[in-house]
Design a protein around this motif. Sequence first.
Motif, PDB file in Angstrom:
ATOM      1  N   SER A 290       0.828  -1.200   0.000  1.00 39.42           N
ATOM      2  CA  SER A 290       0.000   0.000   0.000  1.00 39.42           C
ATOM      3  C   SER A 290       0.866   1.254   0.000  1.00 39.42           C
ATOM      4  O   SER A 290       1.837   1.352   0.774  1.00 39.42           O
ATOM      5  CB  SER A 290      -0.917  -0.003   1.225  1.00 39.42           C
ATOM      6  N   LEU A 291       0.486   2.202  -0.837  1.00 37.94           N
ATOM      7  CA  LEU A 291       1.155   3.505  -0.821  1.00 37.94           C
ATOM      8  C   LEU A 291       0.861   4.282   0.454  1.00 37.94           C
ATOM      9  O   LEU A 291       1.593   5.210   0.794  1.00 37.94           O
ATOM     10  CB  LEU A 291       0.719   4.329  -2.038  1.00 37.94           C
ATOM     11  N   ARG A 292      -0.217   3.918   1.147  1.00 36.60           N
ATOM     12  CA  ARG A 292      -0.521   4.627   2.393  1.00 36.60           C
ATOM     13  C   ARG A 292       0.601   4.466   3.412  1.00 36.60           C
ATOM     14  O   ARG A 292       0.791   5.320   4.274  1.00 36.60           O
ATOM     15  CB  ARG A 292      -1.839   4.116   2.984  1.00 36.60           C
ATOM     16  N   GLY A 293       1.338   3.373   3.323  1.00 34.03           N
ATOM     17  CA  GLY A 293       2.428   3.161   4.253  1.00 34.03           C
ATOM     18  C   GLY A 293       3.508   4.221   4.138  1.00 34.03           C
ATOM     19  O   GLY A 293       3.931   4.821   5.130  1.00 34.03           O
ATOM     20  N   VAL A 294       3.973   4.492   2.906  1.00 29.73           N
ATOM     21  CA  VAL A 294       5.032   5.492   2.733  1.00 29.73           C
ATOM     22  C   VAL A 294       4.479   6.901   2.926  1.00 29.73           C
ATOM     23  O   VAL A 294       5.209   7.805   3.350  1.00 29.73           O
ATOM     24  CB  VAL A 294       5.706   5.327   1.352  1.00 29.73           C
ATOM     25  N   GLU A 295       3.192   7.113   2.611  1.00 28.13           N
ATOM     26  CA  GLU A 295       2.598   8.419   2.890  1.00 28.13           C
ATOM     27  C   GLU A 295       2.552   8.677   4.394  1.00 28.13           C
ATOM     28  O   GLU A 295       2.816   9.799   4.853  1.00 28.13           O
ATOM     29  CB  GLU A 295       1.194   8.487   2.290  1.00 28.13           C
ATOM     30  N   ALA A 296       2.229   7.648   5.175  1.00 25.90           N
ATOM     31  CA  ALA A 296       2.221   7.801   6.629  1.00 25.90           C
ATOM     32  C   ALA A 296       3.628   8.048   7.157  1.00 25.90           C
ATOM     33  O   ALA A 296       3.823   8.826   8.098  1.00 25.90           O
ATOM     34  CB  ALA A 296       1.624   6.560   7.283  1.00 25.90           C
ATOM     35  N   ILE A 297       4.626   7.390   6.564  1.00 26.25           N
ATOM     36  CA  ILE A 297       6.012   7.612   6.988  1.00 26.25           C
ATOM     37  C   ILE A 297       6.419   9.057   6.727  1.00 26.25           C
ATOM     38  O   ILE A 297       7.032   9.717   7.579  1.00 26.25           O
ATOM     39  CB  ILE A 297       6.955   6.632   6.267  1.00 26.25           C
ATOM     40  N   GLN A 298       6.094   9.571   5.550  1.00 28.38           N
ATOM     41  CA  GLN A 298       6.470  10.938   5.221  1.00 28.38           C
ATOM     42  C   GLN A 298       5.808  11.944   6.161  1.00 28.38           C
ATOM     43  O   GLN A 298       6.460  12.889   6.646  1.00 28.38           O
ATOM     44  CB  GLN A 298       6.089  11.252   3.775  1.00 28.38           C
ATOM     45  N   ALA A 299       4.522  11.739   6.444  1.00 27.96           N
ATOM     46  CA  ALA A 299       3.855  12.653   7.379  1.00 27.96           C
ATOM     47  C   ALA A 299       4.411  12.498   8.793  1.00 27.96           C
ATOM     48  O   ALA A 299       4.576  13.483   9.526  1.00 27.96           O
ATOM     49  CB  ALA A 299       2.346  12.390   7.368  1.00 27.96           C
TER      50      ALA A 299
END
Length: 545
Positions: A290-299
């Motif tokens: 899931s791309l949500r994983g790296v988006e959560a890391i960036q935030a």
Amino acid sequence: MESVFGLVRHPGNDALFRAVEMSLVSTLAGRPLHIHAEGLRGTGKTTIMRRVRKALPRIRRIRGCLYNCDPSAPHCPVHRGLSPEEVAALGEERVPMPFLEISHAAKIGTVVGSIDLSRLVSATHPEAALLPGTIPQAHRGILFVDEINRLAETSPELADVLLDVMGTRPGRVQIEETGLPPVELPVLVSVWAASNPDEEPGPLEEIRRQLSDRFDFAIYTDRPSDPEVVEQILAAAEAGEARPPRIADTKAELWRTRLTLRTADLRQVTIPPGIRRQVAALYSQFDLESLRGVEAIQAGIRLSACLDGRREVQPEDLLRVVPMALRHRVDPELLRRVTSYLAEGLAPAETPAPLAAASGGPATAPGRTRFPGLSFGGVLAEPARPLPAGAEPGTGRPSPGAAAGTGPGPDGRAEGVTGAAPAQTAASAAGTGPAPDPGPAGGPPTGPDAGTRSGDLQAAGSRGPVDPGTGAARLASGAGAQPGEGTHGRAGGSWLHRALARLRVRPSLPDPATLPPQAPPNPARPLSALAPEDWVRTEEELGHP
């Protein structure tokens, strides 16, 4: 130490306290951050989240608006069409950030919204109007769900509503009632949840994986292990009501002011290009779903730097955030590989001590040489540790007949040695066990230890650059075995294992060429066709010693 909520903050719940602060700052900044606390019952997950209600930051809203409309961007059916002058005429007010809960007995109408019956049956001015539910009223605030794993199983329709709320930023909620046109509302709400994954019906990711993936962070809350911490918890519980209200209010106000100031600083936090590339590389190198994983890391890394009062993200922020962002998205072994990969990017002295506990496994030992692992189908391998130059296999001592000009080359291999077999295992190199027979030339190792040293292997999580002239490049391009490299057969092993042997790597799975005939992918045989020695017997059948 004791937090502003009258609770004791210890290593077991420190990650949850920090995730709560990160979510509040992010929500104030206009980006919801969803967190899910997991752990054994009685570790204080629900207590911590509910206690935050006493010190929530304040927000500005249009005076009396049930939907918590921002005066600069009204969104509700009542105020969305008003001009700035009309909004100013209504006035504004500062209220605590909303904190609402969804119970397991809640109905769709109370969660989403329904017809306002009091206005419908009004004696003076009857009209059909909507009454906002829990989710629309939690706009720009917190929505808490306790035991969310049970809610996902017993109330799937409520779980579907949460999927829409958490799927995008802003989320959306649609109110539908007979006789009224559908009303769709944008909602900016951070969903907090707690659960006990060891109890029925099980972890959330096994019940509704889509809902589990919507959470940015999953935090494991552990029990305190220090008796002194337990003593502080007992003392705080006994003195809970005896604490002067004025002191508690002062601490809450200081904490609230700190979060508000950090929200203003968040816009100035930057991510260096190198760290952003490293975050992007995690997605491709480790095949994250899931791309949500790296988006959560960036935030999360921006919020981590902001809470520490820094204007630039550092690698340590990655090590702190990645376990929370990936814990519910990948298996424990892959999470260990990811955190080890990130830890190796830092100097050994800079690696945080809590990394092993946060990642669910031990970190890579300082100074260990990293190899970009190879993956061919289901076979994961990494190179064996080479013996010292001139060392005798099985002993680790210098060989008496070692050539004077023999020594390690630039790549760590011994120069001046021809026809060398694959490197020995770590146990053989250390002299702790017999070395496996290298087998035929170009074939996999054989002998009693061949294919059984998977415990010594650590599957790496990235694919490094390879020499175009090596066998690895031919394998990556699909060229397969080259002329003169032998044919597939049981005597010489499969082409895959011969290629791995040339690359000086050991497979963590047995050679397919040596598997028994009844093993897949051959067709399965009925029980009547199996010989007695092929049967698998239980301990009860064999008897206990």
